[in-house]
Design a protein around this motif. Sequence first.
Motif, PDB file in Angstrom:
ATOM      1  N   MET A   1      -3.210   1.520   2.499  1.00  0.00           N
ATOM      2  CA  MET A   1      -3.851   1.689   1.217  1.00  0.00           C
ATOM      3  C   MET A   1      -5.077   2.566   1.390  1.00  0.00           C
ATOM      4  O   MET A   1      -5.787   2.476   2.379  1.00  0.00           O
ATOM      5  CB  MET A   1      -4.238   0.337   0.650  1.00  0.00           C
ATOM      6  N   GLN A   7      -9.248   8.169  -3.077  1.00  0.00           N
ATOM      7  CA  GLN A   7      -7.965   8.502  -3.693  1.00  0.00           C
ATOM      8  C   GLN A   7      -8.016   9.877  -4.336  1.00  0.00           C
ATOM      9  O   GLN A   7      -9.081  10.396  -4.637  1.00  0.00           O
ATOM     10  CB  GLN A   7      -7.577   7.433  -4.718  1.00  0.00           C
ATOM     11  N   GLY A  12      -3.491   9.675   1.106  1.00  0.00           N
ATOM     12  CA  GLY A  12      -2.254   8.890   1.080  1.00  0.00           C
ATOM     13  C   GLY A  12      -1.074   9.706   1.574  1.00  0.00           C
ATOM     14  O   GLY A  12      -0.251   9.221   2.354  1.00  0.00           O
ATOM     15  N   GLN A  13      -1.009  10.938   1.135  1.00  0.00           N
ATOM     16  CA  GLN A  13       0.059  11.832   1.571  1.00  0.00           C
ATOM     17  C   GLN A  13      -0.022  12.057   3.084  1.00  0.00           C
ATOM     18  O   GLN A  13       0.995  11.992   3.789  1.00  0.00           O
ATOM     19  CB  GLN A  13      -0.073  13.162   0.829  1.00  0.00           C
ATOM     20  N   THR A  33       6.768  -1.124  -3.804  1.00  0.00           N
ATOM     21  CA  THR A  33       5.505  -1.163  -4.530  1.00  0.00           C
ATOM     22  C   THR A  33       5.756  -1.807  -5.882  1.00  0.00           C
ATOM     23  O   THR A  33       6.908  -1.969  -6.291  1.00  0.00           O
ATOM     24  CB  THR A  33       4.904   0.250  -4.682  1.00  0.00           C
ATOM     25  N   SER A  37       2.690   0.650 -10.488  1.00  0.00           N
ATOM     26  CA  SER A  37       1.939   1.540  -9.595  1.00  0.00           C
ATOM     27  C   SER A  37       2.445   2.969  -9.738  1.00  0.00           C
ATOM     28  O   SER A  37       3.060   3.537  -8.840  1.00  0.00           O
ATOM     29  CB  SER A  37       2.074   1.068  -8.144  1.00  0.00           C
ATOM     30  N   LYS A  39       1.034   5.949  -9.826  1.00  0.00           N
ATOM     31  CA  LYS A  39       0.567   6.967  -8.868  1.00  0.00           C
ATOM     32  C   LYS A  39       1.301   6.838  -7.541  1.00  0.00           C
ATOM     33  O   LYS A  39       1.681   7.839  -6.933  1.00  0.00           O
ATOM     34  CB  LYS A  39      -0.943   6.870  -8.661  1.00  0.00           C
ATOM     35  N   ASN A  40       1.477   5.601  -7.079  1.00  0.00           N
ATOM     36  CA  ASN A  40       2.212   5.387  -5.830  1.00  0.00           C
ATOM     37  C   ASN A  40       3.646   5.871  -5.956  1.00  0.00           C
ATOM     38  O   ASN A  40       4.157   6.562  -5.067  1.00  0.00           O
ATOM     39  CB  ASN A  40       2.217   3.908  -5.439  1.00  0.00           C
ATOM     40  N   LEU A  43       3.786   9.619  -5.826  1.00  0.00           N
ATOM     41  CA  LEU A  43       3.543  10.098  -4.468  1.00  0.00           C
ATOM     42  C   LEU A  43       4.794   9.936  -3.612  1.00  0.00           C
ATOM     43  O   LEU A  43       5.227  10.873  -2.937  1.00  0.00           O
ATOM     44  CB  LEU A  43       2.369   9.357  -3.824  1.00  0.00           C
ATOM     45  N   TYR A  44       5.373   8.744  -3.635  1.00  0.00           N
ATOM     46  CA  TYR A  44       6.545   8.490  -2.797  1.00  0.00           C
ATOM     47  C   TYR A  44       7.708   9.403  -3.183  1.00  0.00           C
ATOM     48  O   TYR A  44       8.399   9.941  -2.318  1.00  0.00           O
ATOM     49  CB  TYR A  44       6.962   7.022  -2.882  1.00  0.00           C
TER      50      TYR A  44
END
Length: 72
Positions: A1, A7, A12-13, A33, A37, A39-40, A43-44
Amino acid sequence: MVKKEFQNNKFGQALMKEIETQLNNCNRYELFTGFKSEKNLKLYQKLGYSEFRRQVITNNFTLVYLEKLRQK
């Protein structure tokens, strides 16, 4: 995290890429997740993960499972 104040700075990347580098003997990566979430999840998906399952935990909470197959 990633701590809130760090952030949106690509930490995170970078962390995800380093995890994949350290686990380069894996053929498949899996993570999960919460469904809220956003944003997560973005990103994923940007990193090549795709959703393969959702698990309802309560009326207000669902887990989203994502996977990524390692390119050979």
